[in-house]
Motif scaffolding. Structure first.
Motif, PDB file in Angstrom:
ATOM      1  N   LEU A 217      44.697  33.227  24.694  1.00 51.51           N
ATOM      2  CA  LEU A 217      43.815  32.134  24.248  1.00 51.51           C
ATOM      3  C   LEU A 217      44.223  30.841  24.954  1.00 51.51           C
ATOM      4  O   LEU A 217      43.245  29.866  25.251  1.00 51.51           O
ATOM      5  N   ARG A 218      45.377  30.521  25.167  1.00 53.71           N
ATOM      6  CA  ARG A 218      45.861  29.265  25.578  1.00 53.71           C
ATOM      7  C   ARG A 218      45.632  29.332  27.144  1.00 53.71           C
ATOM      8  O   ARG A 218      45.151  28.227  27.705  1.00 53.71           O
ATOM      9  N   GLU A 219      46.156  30.324  27.927  1.00 50.89           N
ATOM     10  CA  GLU A 219      45.970  30.178  29.295  1.00 50.89           C
ATOM     11  C   GLU A 219      44.833  31.071  29.914  1.00 50.89           C
ATOM     12  O   GLU A 219      44.533  30.790  30.929  1.00 50.89           O
ATOM     13  N   GLY A 220      44.360  31.852  29.078  1.00 48.23           N
ATOM     14  CA  GLY A 220      43.187  32.336  29.642  1.00 48.23           C
ATOM     15  C   GLY A 220      43.520  33.992  30.063  1.00 48.23           C
ATOM     16  O   GLY A 220      44.517  34.331  30.356  1.00 48.23           O
ATOM     17  N   ILE A 221      42.831  34.796  29.752  1.00 46.40           N
ATOM     18  CA  ILE A 221      42.747  36.293  30.247  1.00 46.40           C
ATOM     19  C   ILE A 221      42.364  36.353  31.676  1.00 46.40           C
ATOM     20  O   ILE A 221      41.668  36.204  32.255  1.00 46.40           O
ATOM     21  N   LYS A 222      43.534  37.012  32.514  1.00 46.15           N
ATOM     22  CA  LYS A 222      43.342  37.003  33.883  1.00 46.15           C
ATOM     23  C   LYS A 222      42.730  38.456  34.314  1.00 46.15           C
ATOM     24  O   LYS A 222      43.281  39.473  34.025  1.00 46.15           O
ATOM     25  N   ILE A 223      41.536  38.072  34.884  1.00 45.10           N
ATOM     26  CA  ILE A 223      40.855  39.475  35.612  1.00 45.10           C
ATOM     27  C   ILE A 223      40.634  39.293  37.245  1.00 45.10           C
ATOM     28  O   ILE A 223      40.081  38.426  37.447  1.00 45.10           O
ATOM     29  N   CYS A 224      41.008  40.401  37.535  1.00 49.00           N
ATOM     30  CA  CYS A 224      41.113  40.487  39.164  1.00 49.00           C
ATOM     31  C   CYS A 224      39.997  41.445  39.563  1.00 49.00           C
ATOM     32  O   CYS A 224      40.158  42.574  39.255  1.00 49.00           O
ATOM     33  N   LEU A 225      39.207  40.843  40.489  1.00 54.35           N
ATOM     34  CA  LEU A 225      38.172  41.909  40.944  1.00 54.35           C
ATOM     35  C   LEU A 225      38.830  42.288  42.330  1.00 54.35           C
ATOM     36  O   LEU A 225      39.140  41.385  43.387  1.00 54.35           O
ATOM     37  N   THR A 226      38.791  43.697  42.782  1.00 49.75           N
ATOM     38  CA  THR A 226      39.312  44.287  43.750  1.00 49.75           C
ATOM     39  C   THR A 226      38.594  45.514  44.349  1.00 49.75           C
ATOM     40  O   THR A 226      37.805  45.861  43.581  1.00 49.75           O
ATOM     41  N   GLY A 227      38.868  45.881  45.510  1.00 49.88           N
ATOM     42  CA  GLY A 227      38.266  46.886  46.066  1.00 49.88           C
ATOM     43  C   GLY A 227      38.149  46.702  47.427  1.00 49.88           C
ATOM     44  O   GLY A 227      38.403  45.932  48.003  1.00 49.88           O
ATOM     45  N   ALA A 228      37.428  47.786  48.136  1.00 46.36           N
ATOM     46  CA  ALA A 228      37.084  47.732  49.698  1.00 46.36           C
ATOM     47  C   ALA A 228      36.461  46.772  49.970  1.00 46.36           C
ATOM     48  O   ALA A 228      35.610  46.181  48.982  1.00 46.36           O
ATOM     49  N   PRO A 229      36.252  46.159  51.430  1.00 45.39           N
ATOM     50  CA  PRO A 229      35.367  45.140  51.786  1.00 45.39           C
ATOM     51  C   PRO A 229      33.868  45.505  51.363  1.00 45.39           C
ATOM     52  O   PRO A 229      33.702  46.744  51.649  1.00 45.39           O
ATOM     53  N   ASN A 230      32.994  44.645  51.035  1.00 41.16           N
ATOM     54  CA  ASN A 230      31.707  44.854  50.937  1.00 41.16           C
ATOM     55  C   ASN A 230      31.218  45.728  49.830  1.00 41.16           C
ATOM     56  O   ASN A 230      30.155  46.262  50.047  1.00 41.16           O
ATOM     57  N   VAL A 231      32.182  45.936  48.734  1.00 34.71           N
ATOM     58  CA  VAL A 231      31.705  46.550  47.775  1.00 34.71           C
ATOM     59  C   VAL A 231      30.935  46.013  46.633  1.00 34.71           C
ATOM     60  O   VAL A 231      30.613  46.519  45.557  1.00 34.71           O
ATOM     61  N   GLY A 232      30.916  44.837  46.665  1.00 32.93           N
ATOM     62  CA  GLY A 232      30.011  43.860  45.997  1.00 32.93           C
ATOM     63  C   GLY A 232      30.958  43.078  44.831  1.00 32.93           C
ATOM     64  O   GLY A 232      30.672  42.541  43.863  1.00 32.93           O
ATOM     65  N   LYS A 233      32.166  42.905  45.311  1.00 33.15           N
ATOM     66  CA  LYS A 233      32.971  41.858  44.352  1.00 33.15           C
ATOM     67  C   LYS A 233      32.561  40.678  44.198  1.00 33.15           C
ATOM     68  O   LYS A 233      32.350  39.984  43.155  1.00 33.15           O
ATOM     69  N   SER A 234      31.906  40.011  45.282  1.00 32.73           N
ATOM     70  CA  SER A 234      31.599  38.494  45.296  1.00 32.73           C
ATOM     71  C   SER A 234      30.262  38.688  44.446  1.00 32.73           C
ATOM     72  O   SER A 234      29.942  37.365  43.939  1.00 32.73           O
ATOM     73  N   SER A 235      29.539  39.622  44.589  1.00 33.79           N
ATOM     74  CA  SER A 235      28.436  39.715  43.979  1.00 33.79           C
ATOM     75  C   SER A 235      28.502  39.744  42.394  1.00 33.79           C
ATOM     76  O   SER A 235      27.802  38.876  41.664  1.00 33.79           O
ATOM     77  N   LEU A 236      29.538  40.399  42.162  1.00 33.65           N
ATOM     78  CA  LEU A 236      29.692  40.523  40.459  1.00 33.65           C
ATOM     79  C   LEU A 236      30.426  39.314  40.236  1.00 33.65           C
ATOM     80  O   LEU A 236      30.121  38.996  39.099  1.00 33.65           O
ATOM     81  N   PHE A 237      31.187  38.729  41.065  1.00 33.27           N
ATOM     82  CA  PHE A 237      31.814  37.398  40.601  1.00 33.27           C
ATOM     83  C   PHE A 237      30.758  36.392  40.217  1.00 33.27           C
ATOM     84  O   PHE A 237      30.769  35.779  39.379  1.00 33.27           O
ATOM     85  N   ASN A 238      29.929  36.375  41.080  1.00 35.47           N
ATOM     86  CA  ASN A 238      28.839  35.266  41.006  1.00 35.47           C
ATOM     87  C   ASN A 238      27.796  35.821  39.640  1.00 35.47           C
ATOM     88  O   ASN A 238      27.436  34.914  38.788  1.00 35.47           O
ATOM     89  N   LEU A 304      39.617  45.095  37.917  1.00 35.45           N
ATOM     90  CA  LEU A 304      38.418  45.866  38.014  1.00 35.45           C
ATOM     91  C   LEU A 304      38.335  46.085  39.571  1.00 35.45           C
ATOM     92  O   LEU A 304      38.324  45.548  40.494  1.00 35.45           O
ATOM     93  N   TYR A 305      38.513  47.492  39.527  1.00 35.87           N
ATOM     94  CA  TYR A 305      38.467  48.190  41.069  1.00 35.87           C
ATOM     95  C   TYR A 305      37.201  48.685  41.382  1.00 35.87           C
ATOM     96  O   TYR A 305      36.716  49.562  40.709  1.00 35.87           O
ATOM     97  N   LEU A 306      36.531  47.826  42.138  1.00 34.74           N
ATOM     98  CA  LEU A 306      35.027  48.442  42.320  1.00 34.74           C
ATOM     99  C   LEU A 306      34.955  49.383  43.654  1.00 34.74           C
ATOM    100  O   LEU A 306      35.643  49.405  44.487  1.00 34.74           O
ATOM    101  N   VAL A 307      34.167  49.902  43.355  1.00 30.98           N
ATOM    102  CA  VAL A 307      33.640  51.401  44.374  1.00 30.98           C
ATOM    103  C   VAL A 307      32.266  51.539  44.363  1.00 30.98           C
ATOM    104  O   VAL A 307      31.454  51.359  43.265  1.00 30.98           O
ATOM    105  N   GLU A 308      31.449  51.502  45.474  1.00 35.78           N
ATOM    106  CA  GLU A 308      30.240  51.682  45.638  1.00 35.78           C
ATOM    107  C   GLU A 308      29.720  52.994  44.942  1.00 35.78           C
ATOM    108  O   GLU A 308      30.238  53.923  45.273  1.00 35.78           O
TER     109      GLU A 308
END
Length: 457
Positions: A217-238, A304-308
């Motif tokens: 609650l104080r620091e925030g829950i840390k979630i990391c988007l990862t995976g191979a290039p061009n699997v949609g991490k930045s699109s999901l982030f946005n 969050l490990y992204l796979v197409e």
């Protein structure tokens, strides 16, 4: 620590143009100080507490500066426990500065957190409540706000005071037992004392167990988007942020560093990272980004490990192949959630071979299954339990010290050591709780705590 009798003043609203701005003064003589520059001076001097007076504020030269509304709070019925004046003027930074300059001829600027420090020193709140003031101001989401408000209203204080009273009562019983032994009187029931000690330890451990939720609650829950290039991490982030924060292109390796943003999920503060894609043979700059990706995975609460989704239709592919050591280290599998991205590109009636979350950033409700899964995985309950939560690391450290002393007392009792050793450990346990409440403090500790506050609070 400065003398608390001095008159202090500071703006309590942010700098900038606004409808109104507020300047606060506190300390013996602050009402008389303001009256010297106020058109309704006699009315102000004779005003009762919690009263509003409209008039003109004048500079030292007698030049009118602004029409202001003055709020009067007389001791002890004020935020600080002292006489307090709040001047509401028009929100022009130049007017605010001119009023401040006039006041500072007869008083000094408040230090960060000094108004709340005075509230603590004057017994208006204990130290844990004072710290909750800053936590409430800094809270990133409504669940963090609720937890801080509960602490400000005294939920934690009451809980700790009850626990402290139980420890003190038990210590007195052991000290009486020492006297009984000296006078050859029957000793108290050791089993009853031991059971009471166990109950106290259980209560303290239950409170400590809330520390992880409090940290989130104080620091925030840390979630990391990862995976191979061009699997949609930045699109999901946005999509999660509901804004175009990350650059999205069809070319792999666009994200070479990481992006970090805050969002709220079920009222919980989330820190989300968009990281460089994981692949073999990257260039030197991208390699540094991938190294940072692995560091963020280690620090995160959830990966969050992204796979197409369209690439996993091969029935011979094993689920374990998706989380190979070259992608996610084995020690991180337990906090990894596989997300099949771009699910909108899958043909209708295509079987979903692997368990995981299928999502799309362009279809209606395409992220609902994902956000539901995140909430379930992290146990983000929308309602906080009706009991105090440890949201402050200082409190968690002190509570840990208390538990260490309680466990040593239990060991002494099990080994039939002298009651004086048990009483000593119980005194140490009490001292640790008193550190949280501010019964035991040092000037250095208070300076450190209140220096993190904003000026004006």
């Amino acid at each position: 620590m400065s003398k608390i009798s001095e008159v202090i003043c500071a703006p309590v609203t942010p700098l900038g143009f606004s409808a109104i701005a507020v300047i606060r003064l506190s300390g013996k003589g602050c009402i008389e100080l303001v009256a010297n520059h106020f058109s309704q001076s006699q009315k102000l001097l004779s005003s009762p507490s919690h009263n509003l007076i409209l008039g003109t504020f004048y500079a030292e030269t007698g030049e009118p500066i602004d029409e202001v509304l003055i709020s009067v709070f007389r001791e002890p019925h004020s935020y600080t426990g002292e006489d307090v004046i709040e001047i509401s003027c028009h929100g022009n930074p130049n007017l605010v500065n001119r009023i401040l300059q006039t006041l500072l001829l007869s008083c000094r600027l408040a230090k960060p957190g000094e108004f709340t420090l005075r509230a603590f020193l004057n017994g208006k709140m204990d130290l844990s409540q004072a710290e909750a003031v800053n936590d409430l101001i800094q809270a990133q989401a409504n669940q963090a706000e609720k937890a801080a408000l509960m602490q400000l209203k005294g939920f934690l204080s009451k809980y700790l005071q009850e626990l402290l009273a139980r420890i003190t009562e038990l210590r007195i019983r052991f000290e009486l037992a020492i006297d009984f032994a000296d006078q050859d009187l029957p000793l108290p029931d050791s089993n009853a004392l031991y059971q009471e000690l166990l109950d106290i330890i259980k209560t303290a451990e239950e409170l400590k167990s809330t520390g992880e939720q409090g940290r989130r609650l104080r620091e925030g829950i840390k979630i990391c988007l990862t995976g191979a290039p061009n699997v949609g991490k930045s699109s999901l982030f946005n999509a999660l942020l509901q804004q175009n924060r990350a650059i999205v292109t069809p070319h792999p390796g666009t994200t070479r560093d990481y992006l970090e943003e805050y969002l709220s999920l079920n009222g919980f503060p989330i820190v989300i990272y968009d990281t460089a894609g994981l692949r073999e043979f990257p260039d030197d700059i991208e390699k540094e980004g991938i190294t940072k990706s692995y560091e963020l995975m280690q620090e995160s609460d959830l990966i969050l490990y992204l796979v197409e989704a369209t690439t996993v239709t091969n029935p011979n592919l094993q689920f374990s192949d998706l989380l190979s050591p070259s992608s996610i280290p084995p020690d991180l599998h337990s906090k990894t959630l596989v997300v099949f991205s771009k699910a909108d590109l899958m043909q209708e009636n295509t079987p979903q071979i692997f368990p995981g979350i299928y999502c799309s950033v362009i279809t209606e409700n395409g992220l609902k299954d994902l956000t539901d899964a995140i909430s379930k995985r992290l146990m983000l309950n929308t309602e906080l339990p009706n009991k105090p939560i440890i949201i402050n690391n200082r409190h968690l450290v002190a509570l840990s010290k208390c538990l260490q002393s309680l466990h040593r007392a239990k060991q002494c009792l099990k080994e039939n050591q002298g009651y004086e050793f048990i009483a000593f450990e119980l005194i140490s346990a009490s001292n640790a709780l008193e550190e949280i409440l501010g019964v035991i403090t040092t000037d250095d500790l208070l300076d450190k705590i209140f220096s993190e506050f904003c000026i004006g609070k």
